[in-house]
Scaffold this motif. Structure first.
Motif, PDB file in Angstrom:
ATOM      1  N   ASN A  61       0.824  -1.210   0.000  1.00 48.26           N
ATOM      2  CA  ASN A  61       0.000   0.000   0.000  1.00 48.26           C
ATOM      3  C   ASN A  61       0.851   1.251   0.000  1.00 48.26           C
ATOM      4  OD1 ASN A  61      -2.324  -1.536   0.032  1.00 48.26           O
ATOM      5  ND2 ASN A  61      -2.542  -1.481   2.271  1.00 48.26           N
ATOM      6  N   VAL A  64       2.136   1.708  -3.546  1.00 52.38           N
ATOM      7  CA  VAL A  64       1.058   2.153  -4.440  1.00 52.38           C
ATOM      8  C   VAL A  64       0.730   3.617  -4.211  1.00 52.38           C
ATOM      9  CG1 VAL A  64      -1.384   1.847  -5.005  1.00 52.38           C
ATOM     10  CG2 VAL A  64       0.079  -0.154  -4.709  1.00 52.38           C
ATOM     11  N   SER A  65       0.616   4.005  -2.937  1.00 55.47           N
ATOM     12  CA  SER A  65       0.306   5.406  -2.636  1.00 55.47           C
ATOM     13  C   SER A  65       1.425   6.340  -3.074  1.00 55.47           C
ATOM     14  CB  SER A  65       0.046   5.564  -1.137  1.00 55.47           C
ATOM     15  OG  SER A  65       1.200   5.201  -0.395  1.00 55.47           O
ATOM     16  N   LYS A  66       2.665   5.850  -2.966  1.00 54.23           N
ATOM     17  CA  LYS A  66       3.795   6.668  -3.399  1.00 54.23           C
ATOM     18  C   LYS A  66       3.774   6.882  -4.912  1.00 54.23           C
ATOM     19  CE  LYS A  66       8.850   6.893  -3.224  1.00 54.23           C
ATOM     20  NZ  LYS A  66      10.095   6.219  -2.760  1.00 54.23           N
ATOM     21  N   LEU A  67       3.478   5.801  -5.656  1.00 55.00           N
ATOM     22  CA  LEU A  67       3.412   5.919  -7.113  1.00 55.00           C
ATOM     23  C   LEU A  67       2.270   6.826  -7.536  1.00 55.00           C
ATOM     24  CD1 LEU A  67       4.098   2.211  -8.168  1.00 55.00           C
ATOM     25  CD2 LEU A  67       5.671   4.141  -8.328  1.00 55.00           C
ATOM     26  N   LYS A  68       1.124   6.719  -6.852  1.00 57.21           N
ATOM     27  CA  LYS A  68      -0.023   7.557  -7.206  1.00 57.21           C
ATOM     28  C   LYS A  68       0.236   9.028  -6.930  1.00 57.21           C
ATOM     29  CE  LYS A  68      -3.701   4.110  -6.633  1.00 57.21           C
ATOM     30  NZ  LYS A  68      -4.915   3.732  -5.853  1.00 57.21           N
ATOM     31  N   SER A  69       1.024   9.306  -5.896  1.00 58.61           N
ATOM     32  CA  SER A  69       1.280  10.697  -5.514  1.00 58.61           C
ATOM     33  C   SER A  69       2.385  11.356  -6.329  1.00 58.61           C
ATOM     34  CB  SER A  69       1.648  10.767  -4.032  1.00 58.61           C
ATOM     35  OG  SER A  69       2.850  10.049  -3.782  1.00 58.61           O
ATOM     36  N   TRP A  75       8.155  11.659 -12.172  1.00 58.80           N
ATOM     37  CA  TRP A  75       8.277  10.550 -13.118  1.00 58.80           C
ATOM     38  C   TRP A  75       9.403  10.809 -14.104  1.00 58.80           C
ATOM     39  CZ3 TRP A  75       6.477   5.851 -12.699  1.00 58.80           C
ATOM     40  CH2 TRP A  75       5.331   5.602 -11.950  1.00 58.80           C
TER      41      TRP A  75
END
Length: 712
Positions: A61, A64-69, A75
């Motif tokens: 989690n 995932v939260s790090k990638l979404k933020s 990027w």
């Protein structure tokens, strides 16, 4: 969090425990504060699967939260690291420094590249090819701003060692296999970078690396002696075979190349010595290789001695695009490709991380490894053999003032100019001059100082150094590496199996003070524990040795930047001034960790951060004393308790808070860092005010009394 108990002051505790009210009631009572142990929730132990999932799910989690933020800029920085320095480039401040550094390294690289290509058994032009495309690609995908990549001596020796057993160096197959090797090395580096497997090589001890490089440097120097002697010797990585070949061909000895090579080598060593010893002559270190080439070429053009071999014709122009072939040899090249990849991790990434720390920016070792891999893959499409970061050129690049990757691009432009316009000038370069450049470069790899240091500090590491060096010299590079790594892993297993090792998922933990006490505990386990502004307290929960020292250093840097989840007290300051290391659980420390402590102290010192160490056991303290770490950090910064260290650091933080700004002080009266500290320590300061009302014990218990400093 505390529980207050009314207990008897009598020593008859069994009676109190059994509920003997008559005994307890007859004795005077006093309140005792007990800190309850925080036990994990029982549901986490219901089953192995639930236990593992309870740790795995938050981790997933979090990712995932790090990638979404992540934003578009983040990027871009992830896939194209050069965008980090491009967005913040200061043209007036950085441009001149980058251009000077790039030109300096370029002038140094041209003759070195040709020399290392000859060491690899290739034509000199392939050294220039290997310095062309990889440099530009690395400038885009590499995360280090000062690392100078290209051909290096150790990798060239490995290439020569494996390919000489497959094909003759004069065959076209030899060259094609060297290019194929670059592709394989690049793929391995990319895979290890993407899968974040760089940690695997942490299990190779520093003493193994030092012993291996020392032996390799001796083999490299002996292999280049043939250009001094004037006759061919056997191409081998075993010292006995090299000596036999040298003695057998002694009747073919020629004086002219020996005299020229010796004179040029003496000039190179003198210029390197002057460049290192005097800052005003630092440019001599970078100018030494090109000086050797100019002197040798001038002599050849004037006198034309027939007994001295020269480079010969070099094709002009840039390399053409072509895909590597001869894939049927891939299987036989895999061990060497893996070995070169390991050298890249140990040498290049280590250099890159050190340079990043000195220049104040963060570097991801796995991303750095991926950048090196991409550079090798693209380089193989343009006739390059394996490349990696060079210690000597990176040091020159840093000392010349390089600020960003633009210095590497400038170096690449110098190589392009050499390929397009200067190849005709290279035809009369004497081979003994190129050999002298290689020998002068590898002499710095002979690390006898490390052997002496290990003998005095850690006999076990000295034994490991000796075994690796000896086996590499007498049995060959591959066997030497296998034996060294085998012994290194054996020591890891021994340390892990020894009862005094504490296996823990968190080797280093940030500590905070429990309210109302002088006890410091993990802030993750005790959220109510508070920390202090300007101070980071870290406890190391395992013996410190080569397998975990890299991880510990990374965690210390991470905790310095960001300590979340705790309340902070004390004088408010803008940054960290002290790092207190609690070492009670540390039962052993090896030479790799000692060197890491020295590097960490130097890094912190440049940024105005002081290390304080508390609660060492006798053996660890003795090792630190023998190695000079105690004197390096300062005996006054070693304490019995964490609380003592915190009090001293708080006094200094308070003095910094109360101190007038530099502009308000007369220049001649401004006290130094340690003058302020020593003055403040002699004063009777109220600790209670600094600790937001919580009373602490003002008595200090220094581990090393000042009266014993001269005798320590």
């Amino acid at each position: 969090m505390e529980i207050t108990h009314a207990t008897s002051s009598s020593c008859d505790l069994s009676a109190a425990a059994d509920g003997d009210n008559s005994t307890a009631g007859s004795m005077p009572n006093r309140n005792v504060k007990v800190i309850p142990l925080e036990h994990p929730a029982t549901r986490s132990f219901s089953s192995p699967s639930s236990s593992s999932s309870s740790y795995a799910v938050p981790l997933i989690n979090r990712w995932v939260s790090k990638l979404k933020s992540m934003t578009l800029v983040q990027w871009l920085e992830l896939f194209v690291p050069c965008s980090r320095w491009m967005r913040t480039y200061r043209w007036r401040e950085y441009l001149q420094a980058d251009l000077i550094a790039g030109i300096t390294v370029g002038v140094m690289l041209v003759p070195q590249a040709m020399s290392y290509a000859k060491l690899a058994g290739l034509q000199p032009i392939y050294g220039l090819y290997s310095s062309f495309v990889p440099i530009f690609v690395y400038a885009i995908f590499g995360s280090s701003r000062q690392l100078a990549i290209g051909p290096v001596a150790l990798v060239s020796l490995l290439v020569s060692n494996v390919l000489s057993s497959i094909a003759d160096s004069s065959d076209e197959l030899y060259t094609e296999l060297a290019i194929l090797l670059a592709l394989m090395v690049g793929i391995f580096e990319c895979i290890m970078g993407l899968l974040r497997l760089g940690w695997l090589l942490r299990f190779i001890s520093r003493s193994v690396i030092s012993g291996f490089t020392t032996a390799s440097a001796i083999v490299i120097a002996l292999s280049q002696i043939k250009y001094f002697l004037g006759y061919d010797i056997a191409r081998s990585s075993k010292i006995v075979s090299l000596f036999e070949s040298i003695i057998t061909g002694a009747d073919e000895f020629l004086w002219p190349p020996f005299v020229m090579g010796s004179v040029i080598l003496a000039i190179l060593l003198a210029m390197k010595h002057l460049g290192k010893s005097r800052k005003s002559l630092r440019f001599l270190q970078a100018a030494a290789p090109i000086t050797a080439v100019v002197l040798g070429t001038t002599f050849m053009k004037i006198f034309h001695p027939s007994s001295i071999s020269v480079v010969g014709d070099i094709p002009q122009g840039l390399p053409k695009f072509s895909l590597p072939n001869d894939f049927e040899y891939v299987k036989s090249l895999i061990p060497t490709a893996l070995l070169i990849t390991g050298v890249a991790i140990l040498e290049s990434v280590g250099i890159a991380k050190a340079l990043a720390a000195k220049n104040g920016y963060e570097l991801d070792s796995n991303q750095e490894l991926f950048g090196l891999g991409v550079a090798n893959v693209f380089g193989s499409f343009f006739s390059s053999y394996p490349t990696t970061g060079s210690f000597s050129r990176s040091a020159v690049n840093h000392e010349s003032g390089a600020k960003t990757g633009l210095s590497g691009i400038t170096t690449g432009i110098i190589i392009v100019c050499a390929l397009l316009f200067l190849t005709e000038l290279f035809t009369d370069i004497p081979l003994c001059a190129l050999a002298a450049i290689v020998i002068s470069a590898v002499m710095g790899l002979v690390d006898y100082d490390e052997a002496i240091f290990l003998w005095h500090v850690d006999k076990r590491d000295f034994l490991l150094w000796t075994i690796t060096c000896t086996t590499t010299l007498f049995l060959g590079i591959e066997i030497g590496v296998l034996v060294g790594v085998g012994f290194s892993l054996a020591f890891v297993i021994h340390e892990s199996a020894n009862p005094h090792i504490v296996k823990t998922s968190c080797i280093a933990a940030v500590l905070g003070r429990l309210p109302g006490t002088t006890v410091y505990r993990n802030i993750q386990q005790y959220p109510e524990a508070y920390t202090y502004h300007g101070i980071v307290i870290v406890r190391i929960d395992a013996p410190i040795y080569f397998a975990n020292i890299s991880y510990i250093k990374d965690r210390l840097r991470e905790y310095e930047v960001n300590v979340e989840g705790s309340t902070r007290r004390g004088p408010e300051v803008e940054r960290i001034y002290f790092v207190i290391i609690e070492m009670a659980p540390v039962t052993y420390i090896d030479s790799s960790a000692i060197q890491a402590f020295k590097d960490l102290h130097q890094e912190y010192e440049t940024r105005g951060i002081q290390i304080a160490i508390s609660n060492l056991n006798r053996e660890v303290l003795l090792t630190l004393t023998k190695s000079g770490v105690v004197d390096l950090i300062g005996k006054e910064w070693y304490f019995v308790r964490v609380h003592d260290a915190v009090q001293v650091c708080l006094q200094h933080v308070q003095s910094l808070k109360e101190m007038p700004k530099a502009s308000e002080l007369p220049t001649e009266d401004k006290p130094s860092f340690f003058q302020r500290f020593l003055k403040k320590r002699t004063e009777d300061v109220s600790i209670a005010k600094l600790e937001s009302g919580d009373q602490g014990d003002p008595q200090l218990e220094p581990l090393l009394p000042e009266k014993d400093e001269k005798n320590g």
